[in-house]
Design an enzyme around this catalytic site. Structure first.
Site, PDB file in Angstrom:
ATOM      1  N   ASP A 267     -18.458  73.121  15.592  1.00 53.92           N
ATOM      2  CA  ASP A 267     -19.456  72.205  16.138  1.00 53.92           C
ATOM      3  C   ASP A 267     -19.817  72.697  17.545  1.00 53.92           C
ATOM      4  O   ASP A 267     -19.198  73.620  18.086  1.00 53.92           O
ATOM      5  CB  ASP A 267     -18.954  70.753  16.135  1.00 53.92           C
ATOM      6  CG  ASP A 267     -20.129  69.763  16.191  1.00 53.92           C
ATOM      7  OD1 ASP A 267     -21.256  70.181  16.535  1.00 53.92           O
ATOM      8  OD2 ASP A 267     -19.934  68.568  15.918  1.00 53.92           O
TER       9      ASP A 267
HETATM   10  C1  NOJ Z   1     -23.059  68.149  17.555  1.00 57.36           C
HETATM   11  C2  NOJ Z   1     -22.871  67.230  16.418  1.00 57.36           C
HETATM   12  O1  NOJ Z   1     -21.546  66.747  16.380  1.00 57.36           O
HETATM   13  C3  NOJ Z   1     -23.177  67.852  15.049  1.00 57.36           C
HETATM   14  O2  NOJ Z   1     -23.172  66.841  14.083  1.00 57.36           O
HETATM   15  C4  NOJ Z   1     -24.474  68.577  15.074  1.00 57.36           C
HETATM   16  O3  NOJ Z   1     -24.735  69.146  13.816  1.00 57.36           O
HETATM   17  C5  NOJ Z   1     -24.426  69.645  16.158  1.00 57.36           C
HETATM   18  N1  NOJ Z   1     -24.203  69.018  17.443  1.00 57.36           N
HETATM   19  C6  NOJ Z   1     -25.690  70.504  16.208  1.00 57.36           C
HETATM   20  O4  NOJ Z   1     -26.734  69.790  16.714  1.00 57.36           O
END
Ligand code: NOJ
Length: 722
Positions: A267
Site C-alpha cells: 500500500d
Molecule cells: C492507500 C489506500 O489504503 C489504498 O486502499 C489505495 O488503493 C492506495 N492508497 C492507492 O491510492
C-alpha cells in the site's frame, strides 16, 4: 508476447532497469513527460531521477485517454527495451458513473448488480486508459468507528467472499488480453486491516491465526479463486509484524500455501513505513524485509530503487528474487496485452460515448434502489403525490452524496434529492430549506426551516455525514449524527408533523437522538451519482425498499465491536435460570445490537413457514435440504432476502452463535407464496480447528431460517461421520 520472449526480455534488462520496474509513483511524477520530462518537487526530494522514471513499471492514478496515451507514448520513446507502463488507479465504486459505496452495495445482497457495477466501472476506466484497479476491498469489518467500513461489504466472511468474487468477475471478465474494456483487479488490503484497534485507521491488528483464517482471510481468498490478478498489502501489523515485511503472511501463506503468483503491491508508502513501525532501522532494512516477504511493487516510497542495487551487490538479496518480482510484473503486462497494444483500451472517441452514459446511470440508479435500507416506518412511507413535503436538512440539495473514493465522480452532476423529489411530486408540493449545516446550526436556518415545515403535511429530513467523515483516515470516536443535525431533528419534532429521515453516511451510526424522533428512517448511505432519483422512487413507493444490513448498528459506541456471528460465553445473559448479575452483560445497555445483521424493512410484510428438513441426519454424502415457504402478507410487491444460518452446538473450539451459510433473494406479489430451498452440505459445516485443520465435527447442530440474523425459525439436526 510469449512466455519465452518474456524471459529473454528479462535477461536483457540491467539490474537497475529491473529494480525500476518495482517502483510505482503517482501521476504527477509523469506530468510533462510528453515534453521530455523534468525533475521537480517530490521527485527531487525523493531522489527519483529521470532515468528511474523512464524505466519504472507502473503509474498510480493517471487517467484520461489523452493524457494516458501521451504518457505511454513518451515512455515508450525513452524506455530502452520498450516495456510499457501499467496504469493503476483506485476505481472502487465507479469511475465517473458512481455507484453506491461498497457497504451499501453489500446491503443489496445482489450479486448480479454488484458484478455489473464493477463491469461498468471497468468499461469507463478502461477507455480512459486505466489497466488495473485497486479493488475489491475484501476486509471484514466489525468496528463502525473505522472510516473505511464504507469500502467493505460488511461483517460476514461468506457474504464478503461472494461479493469479492462478483466484483472480480465484473472488473476482469473472462479474458483480459482480448477484452480491453476490463481491468485487472487488485484485492486489498491483505490482511485483516479491518481489525484496526479501536477503529483507528492504520492501527495495530493482533489476532490468533485461527481467527485470521476463519473470518478474515476467506474473502481475499475468494477473490483470488475468482482469478484476481493482484494483491495489495495492508498497513497494519499482525502478531507484531507489519504486513509489508511479513514473510509468514506473504511469502509463506499467500505465495507458498495459496500458490498466488500474481503481482503483490505494497500500500501507499507501506514499505518505508516499516521504519516508523519499528521493524527497520533504515530504508535498506525496509527494502530487504519487503522484498524478502515477496512484495513486488513499492508504492510511493523509494526504498527499492535506492537500496536494492547495493543489497544485491553485497549479497543480501539474491538477484533471482528480483527477477521473480519483475517477471510477475511483465507477465501481468503480457496478460493485459500491453506489449502488442500498449494503449490498450484508451480511446478518446469512446470516452465520450461510454463515460457517464444513460445506460450506466440507469444501472447506478437501480443498484442505489437496492442498496437503501428502510430502518423504521411507523406508517409514514410511502409518500403520496398530493402530500405537501417540507424537504429540509444539509443533504436536501447537496451533491456530496458520492462518498469517499469517487475522485472522478462529479458532485455537480449527481442527482440531488430536492430536484428529484420536485420532479416526482405534484407541482408546487415540495418546499426546500437547508435547516442546518452538517456541523452547524443557526437560528436563521431554524426559522426558515420551521416556516417551511409548518406549511407541510410531512417533513423529509435529509441528514448525514460529510463524505470526509468516513473513508481512509476518516475514523471517528463518536458515531452519532453531528449534534447540529440532532438539534434540528429534535426541534422539528416539536412541530408535531410526521418526520421521515433520509440518512447519507458511510458507516453504521449510533442512532441516538434520531430513532426516537423520526417516524421513518431510510438509510441511503452514500448512494452515488443517481442517489436523489433512487431515493425518490423509494420514498414514493415506486420501488419497495429491499436492502438488508450487512453490518450491525450498535446501541452505542460502548458496545463496539458488536456483530452477529459472535461466540457465546460460559455465562450467557439469556440462559434459563441465569443469575441476574454474574452473567456476561453491560449494566446499562443490552447485548444485542440496535439493528442486527440482515435487518431491513419493506412496504409489505412477509411470513415464514416452519423450515422443513429432508432429514435430521446429515452425512458426508447426504446433505440436508431445507425448505421454507415465504408469503407476501401485505399489499404491494416486495423483495425478501431469505437467510440461512447454522450453529454448531459443540465444536472442538467455540463456534459462533450463528453463521450465514446461504441466502435467496426473492420477489413476491401481494398474497403470493414461494418455496425456497437450500441444500446444506457437510462441507459447509467445516471450520478451522485448534491445530488449524479444516474439518467438521460430528454432533448436534441448529439451523435457522429467517428475514434477519435475529428473527429466525430454528430446527435441529445431527452430523454423523461414520
Ligand atoms: C492507500 C489506500 O489504503 C489504498 O486502499 C489505495 O488503493 C492506495 N492508497 C492507492 O491510492
Amino acid at each position: 508476447m510469449k512466455d519465452q520472449q518474456l524471459t529473454s526480455l528479462l535477461n536483457q534488462m540491467t539490474l537497475e532497469e529491473k529494480i525500476a520496474q518495482l517502483q510505482q509513483l503517482a501521476a504527477n511524477f509523469y506530468e510533462g513527460a510528453e515534453e521530455g520530462g523534468q525533475i521537480t518537487g517530490p521527485m527531487a526530494s525523493m531522489g527519483i531521477t529521470d532515468h528511474m522514471i523512464e524505466n519504472s513499471g507502473s503509474v498510480l492514478g493517471l487517467s484520461g485517454a489523452e493524457q494516458v496515451i501521451a504518457v505511454q507514448e513518451a515512455h515508450l520513446r525513452k524506455n530502452r527495451l520498450g516495456i510499457p507502463l501499467l496504469m493503476m488507479a483506485d476505481i472502487v465504486h465507479g469511475f465517473k458513473t458512481i455507484f453506491p459505496v461498497p457497504l451499501a452495495i453489500g446491503c443489496s445482497w445482489d450479486m448480479e448488480r454488484a458484478e455489473l457495477s464493477a463491469e461498468i466501472a471497468a468499461k469507463e476506466a478502461a477507455v480512459s486508459g486505466v489497466h488495473v484497479t485497486f479493488a475489491p476491498m475484501a476486509d471484514l469489518v466489525r468496528d463502525p468507528r473505522w472510516g473505511r467500513v464504507m469500502e467493505s461489504t460488511g461483517e460476514d466472511p461468506y457474504l464478503n467472499g461472494r461479493f469479492a468474487r462478483a466484483f472480480v468477475r465484473g472488473f476482469q471478465g473472462n479474458d483480459l488480453t482480448d477484452d480491453v474494456s476490463r481491468l485487472a483487479a487488485c484485492v486489498k488490503h491483505f490482511a485483516a486491516y479491518g481489525l484496526s484497534e479501536g477503529g483507528r485507521d492504520y492501527n495495530t491488528v493482533d489476532l490468533s491465526e485461527r481467527q485470521l483464517r476463519e473470518y478474515y482471510l476467506p474473502a481475499y481468498r475468494a477473490a483470488l479463486d475468482e482469478g484476481a490478478e493482484m494483491v495489495m498489502t495492508s498497513f497494519n501489523t499482525i502478531d507484531g509484524i507489519p504486513i509489508s515485511g511479513n514473510v509468514k503472511l506473504l511469502r509463506q501463506l499467500l505465495r507458498e500455501e495459496w500458490g498466488f503468483d500474481g503481482v503483490l503491491i505494497s500500500d501507499w508508502g507501506a514499505v518505508k513505513e516499516l521504519i516508523p513501525h519499528g521493524v527497520a532501522e533504515d530504508e535498506a532494512e525496509a527494502a530487504l524485509k519487503a522484498i524478502k516477504a515477496s512484495v513486488d511493487i513499492e508504492m510511493m516510497t523509494e526504498c527499492y530503487v535506492h537500496q536494492l542495487p547495493a543489497l544485491v551487490a553485497d549479497g543480501q538479496v539474491d538477484e533471482s528474487i528480483i527477477d521473480e518480482a519483475v517477471l510477475r510484473i511483465l507477465k501481468l503486462k503480457q496478460r493485459l496485452g500491453l506489449f502488442e497494444n500498449p494503449l490498450r483500451g484508451a480511446d478518446i472517441e469512446k470516452e465520450r460515448e461510454v463515460i457517464f452514459c444513460e445506460a450506466h446511470r440507469t444501472a447506478a440508479r437501480e443498484l442505489a434502489v437496492k442498496s437503501c435500507v428502510l430502518l423504521k416506518n411507523d406508517q409514514v412511507l410511502p409518500l403520496t403525490t398530493e402530500q405537501r413535503i417540507a424537504l429540509i436538512g444539509p443533504f436536501a440539495n447537496n451533491g456530496d452524496i458520492l462518498g469517499p473514493w469517487s475522485w472522478l465522480g462529479s458532485t455537480e452532476e449527481a442527482s440531488r434529492l430536492a430536484p428529484a423529489l420536485e420532479a416526482r411530486a405534484a407541482a408546487g408540493k415540495v418546499t426546500v430549506a437547508e435547516g442546518s449545516g452538517i456541523e452547524s446550526f443557526t437560528e436563521e436556518q431554524w426559522l426558515e426551516a420551521k416556516a417551511v415545515a409548518l406549511e407541510a403535511d410531512v417533513i423529509v429530513l435529509a441528514l448525514g455525514e460529510h463524505s470526509d467523515m468516513s473513508g481512509e483516515a476518516g475514523s471517528r470516536s463518536d458515531i452519532c449524527l453531528p449534534e447540529a443535525q440532532r438539534e434540528l431533528l429534535q426541534r422539528m419534532k416539536t412541530l408535531g408533523k410526521p418526520i421521515v429521515v433520509v440518512l447519507f453516511n458511510g458507516r453504521p451510526l449510533d442512532l441516538s437522538g434520531v430513532i426516537e424522533n423520526a417516524d421513518a428512517i431510510l438509510e441511503a448511505w452514500f448512494p452515488g451519482s443517481e442517489g436523489g432519483a433512487a431515493i425518490t422512487s423509494l420514498l414514493y413507493g415506486d420501488e419497495n425498499p429491499s436492502g438488508r444490513l450487512t453490518m450491525s448498528f450498535p446501541v452505542s459506541v460502548g458496545q463496539i465491536p458488536v456483530y452477529y456471528n459472535h461466540f457465546n460465553t460460559g455465562r450467557p445473559l439469556h440462559a434459563p435460570g441465569a443469575d441476574k448479575r454474574y452473567v456476561s452483560q453491560y449494566l446499562d445497555i443490552p447485548n444485542e445490537p440496535f439493528l442486527p445483521f440482515g435487518f431491513g424493512l419493506s412496504y409489505t410484510t412477509f411470513s415464514y413457514s416452519e423450515p422443513n428438513l429432508s432429514g435430521e441426519i446429515m452425512t458426508k454424502d447426504q446433505p440436508i435440504k431445507v425448505t421454507v415457504t415465504v408469503t407476501n402478507t401485505g399489499n404491494v410487491q416486495g423483495e425478501e432476502v431469505v437467510q440461512l444460518y447454522i450453529r454448531d452446538i459443540s465444536g472442538e473450539v467455540v463456534r459462533p452463535m450463528k453463521e450465514l451459510k446461504d441466502f435467496a433473494k426473492i420477489s413476491l406479489s401481494p398474497g403470493e407464496c414461494k418455496e425456497v430451498s437450500f441444500t446444506l452440505t457437510e462441507a459447509q459445516l467445516r471450520y478451522y480447528h485448534s491445530d488449524l485443520s479444516f474439518s467438521s465435527d460430528p454432533g448436534q447442530f441448529k439451523l435457522f431460517v429467517g428475514p434477519n440474523s435475529q428473527e429466525v425459525k430454528e430446527r435441529d439436526f445431527r452430523l454423523t461421520l461414520a
